[in-house]
Design an enzyme around this catalytic site. Structure first.
Site, PDB file in Angstrom:
ATOM      1  CG  ASP A  12      32.098  32.480  44.189  1.00 23.11           C
ATOM      2  OD1 ASP A  12      31.227  31.594  44.187  1.00 23.11           O
ATOM      3  OD2 ASP A  12      32.885  32.675  43.239  1.00 23.11           O
ATOM      4  CG  ASP A  16      29.226  31.680  40.436  1.00 23.30           C
ATOM      5  OD1 ASP A  16      29.717  32.230  41.446  1.00 23.30           O
ATOM      6  OD2 ASP A  16      28.003  31.476  40.320  1.00 23.30           O
ATOM      7  CG  ASP A  20      27.896  30.574  46.577  1.00 20.69           C
ATOM      8  OD1 ASP A  20      28.279  30.372  47.750  1.00 20.69           O
ATOM      9  OD2 ASP A  20      28.632  30.405  45.571  1.00 20.69           O
ATOM     10  CG  ASP A  94      15.206  42.083  50.620  1.00 19.22           C
ATOM     11  OD1 ASP A  94      14.125  42.666  50.460  1.00 19.22           O
ATOM     12  OD2 ASP A  94      16.295  42.666  50.783  1.00 19.22           O
ATOM     13  CG  ASP A 196      12.062  45.946  47.771  1.00 21.35           C
ATOM     14  OD1 ASP A 196      13.087  46.547  48.122  1.00 21.35           O
ATOM     15  OD2 ASP A 196      11.558  46.054  46.641  1.00 21.35           O
ATOM     16  CD  GLU A 255      13.212  50.078  50.480  1.00 15.65           C
ATOM     17  OE1 GLU A 255      14.098  50.794  50.009  1.00 15.65           O
ATOM     18  OE2 GLU A 255      12.602  49.239  49.789  1.00 15.65           O
ATOM     19  CG  HIS A 317      20.929  46.994  48.830  1.00 15.23           C
ATOM     20  ND1 HIS A 317      20.228  46.971  50.021  1.00 15.23           N
ATOM     21  CD2 HIS A 317      20.003  47.058  47.857  1.00 15.23           C
ATOM     22  CE1 HIS A 317      18.938  47.013  49.760  1.00 15.23           C
ATOM     23  NE2 HIS A 317      18.775  47.065  48.456  1.00 15.23           N
ATOM     24  CG  ASP A 318      18.968  50.633  47.719  1.00 15.26           C
ATOM     25  OD1 ASP A 318      19.326  49.937  46.747  1.00 15.26           O
ATOM     26  OD2 ASP A 318      17.904  50.434  48.345  1.00 15.26           O
TER      27      ASP A 318
END
Ligand code: GLC
Length: 530
Positions: A12, A16, A20, A94, A196, A255, A317-318
């Protein structure tokens, strides 16, 4: 070697609490600074950065041609691409082609009336009878895949969550617009896409019911012959390939979400005409087992078209992080080393998920701090995916060196021990092991492009294979077992060559005297010859 960056969680730059693009730019030297001090990956894949309500980690796009201000600007992306290219790295984005956010202006228009010009951009249908959805299709996360919309009295289709309505790819305008989106980003200098749910774009034209079968959950109690993996999605893969090829060296990675490994192959076509890489879910479904992984790789190797190329990953991430998923109490790190050696020496493109190289574990995110809609919806039956999305652990300390603000998900407690700063300073750390494996792979053509052949007749718990290129061989022996083992290299592989140990978790580097080897518990051993 691809390194997957979950953009919200990597670095970051503006305090925040959310990662990013400028944060990533500041960390590129860690990934590849051209010297052996850095990790040495070839490409980064960014989770979605398009403008989005971020209700599903960005997999709910509200504008395909802009970048969400929380991640940065188009200029930041240009700079990120330029900085990556300067270091010899590629950037993959992605691309979420199957569905949009329900806040996308297209959907807002589409749902406003039955005769809106965008009505047909999504999949709308009358219920079968009052209160009954149009057919039996189920969302991937359970429940009907149809949501009733009061305004117009029809249902819309969502393969994932209700706030992610599926685009109607049978509408030529939609198809054209989405191909234009791909072209827009390729034109901007992006080196490729992770696509995706690429096999979900089309549904059966007549929206027929799926036939039933035996299964422990409703979703598994259907044969998914009509809701995904329709032949028309393959044509899109082909069209995207044509588009990407027109831009030179670009890569497409799909994917392909299915339990049918043949579908994974279908998206590769003959290896030259569809996607470059396709996810092979069978590999990540494996438990900790030498025979399991060996069989999984063997199937892909036996069935892949000659011109196609495999792709392997253990984390994303899944998934629950492999450090935890494949680990056993007290043996997490030793297993993680064996897994890393496998991932980075198999024939194919490996994908490393941020923090995997540090031994980031599955984090326990308390219910009240959860962000993942799946976790929130199904808690406590399913804990969701937040546990694999916690901030990258750059340094010890409460903010992990990730942010100056309050991190959007809590930092994992293991950060005190497992973080970049600590592991960089520690010879023999897991991070050091990853760097050495990557360095060896880069220096060894047999490991990069060599053929793959499993070595049969290994003792139980040992998975072994040979990679060969231009007469040079690398033999990889992975002891999945917690006991020592004495495998022997078969005569045709040993073939009276001189072999050296190039890298091992236990054995000292140097010449190997005979085909009879000794493997310590959880040893990974890489031998080179010729
Ligand atoms: C893919 C993504 C997942 C997302 C889903 C819906 O499976 O990997 O994170 O939630 O698609 O877009």
């Amino acid at each position: 070697m691809i390194y997957q960056i979950a953009v919200s969680s990597f670095a970051d730059s503006d305090g925040d609490g959310r990662g990013d693009l400028r944060g990533i730019i500041g960390k590129l030297d860690y990934l590849n600074d051209g010297t052996e001090a850095s990790l040495g990956v070839d490409a980064i894949w960014l989770t979605p950065i398009n403008t989005s309500p971020l209700r599903d980690f960005g997999y709910d796009v509200a504008d395909y041609r802009t970048i969400d201000p929380r991640f940065g600007t188009l200029e930041d992306l240009d700079e990120l691409i330029a900085e990556c290219h300067r270091r010899g790295m590629r950037v993959m984005m992605d691309l979420v082609l199957n569905h949009t956010s329900d806040e996308h202006p297209w959907f807002v228009e589409s749902r406003s009336s039955r005769d809106n010009p965008r009505r047909d951009w999504y999949v709308w249908k009358d219920g079968r009878s009052p209160g009954k959805p149009p057919n039996d299709w189920l969302a991937v996360v359970e429940g009907s895949a149809w949501a009733y919309d009061e305004t117009t009295g029809q249902y819309y289709y969502h393969a994932f969550l209700p706030f992610q309505p599926d685009l109607n790819w049978r509408n030529p305008e939609v198809r054209q617009e989405m191909l234009d989106v791909a072209e827009f980003w390729l034109g901007r200098g992006v080196d490729g896409f992770r696509l995706d749910l690429i096999n979900f774009l089309y549904e059966d034209a007549a929206l027929r019911d799926n036939p039933g079968r035996l299964g422990i959950r409703p979703y598994l109690a259907q044969r998914h012959v009509h809701d995904f993996s329709q032949p028309e999605s393959l044509e899109v893969a082909q069209a995207l390939r044509g588009l990407a090829d027109g831009f030179g060296e670009r890569a497409l990675m799909g994917e392909v979400c299915t339990d049918t490994p043949d579908d994974c192959l279908a998206y590769l076509g003959d290896g030259t005409d569809r996607l470059h890489l396709s996810f092979y879910l069978d590999f990540i479904r494996q438990r900790w087992s030498a025979t399991g992984f060996s069989r999984s790789v063997g199937w892909l190797e036996a069935n892949l078209p000659p011109a196609a190329w495999p792709c392997y990953y253990l984390d994303n991430h899944d998934l629950p992080r492999s450090f935890t998923r494949l680990g056993a109490p007290g043996a997490e790190e030793r297993r993680a080393r064996v897994a890393a050696a496998m991932l980075l020496t198999l024939r194919g493109t490996p994908i490393i998920y941020y923090g995997q190289e540090l031994g980031m574990a599955r984090s326990r995110v308390p219910r009240q701090l959860m962000d993942d809609p799946v976790g929130i919806k199904f808690w406590p039956l399913r804990v969701g995916r937040d546990g694999s999305r916690t901030p990258m652990q750059w340094a010890p300390g409460p903010d992990a060196g990730f942010t100056d603000g309050t991190p959007w998900l809590p930092v994992d407690a293991m950060c005190a021990r497992r973080n970049v700063a600590t592991e960089l300073a520690q010879p023999g750390s897991l991070l050091d092991w990853y760097r050495r494996l990557i360095r060896l792979r880069r220096a060894t053509l047999a490991l990069q492009t060599g053929s793959y052949r499993a070595i049969r007749a290994m003792p139980g718990g040992v998975y072994a294979y040979v990679r060969e290129h231009g007469g040079k061989r690398a033999a990889v022996l992975l002891n999945f077992a917690a006991r020592a083992s004495e495998p022997e290299l078969p005569a045709d592989i040993w073939s009276n060559r001189s072999w050296t140990c190039a890298l091992s978790t236990h054995t000292a580097e140097g010449e190997i005297r005979g085909p009879r080897l000794k493997l310590e518990p959880y040893e990974a051993l890489i031998l080179i010859s010729g």
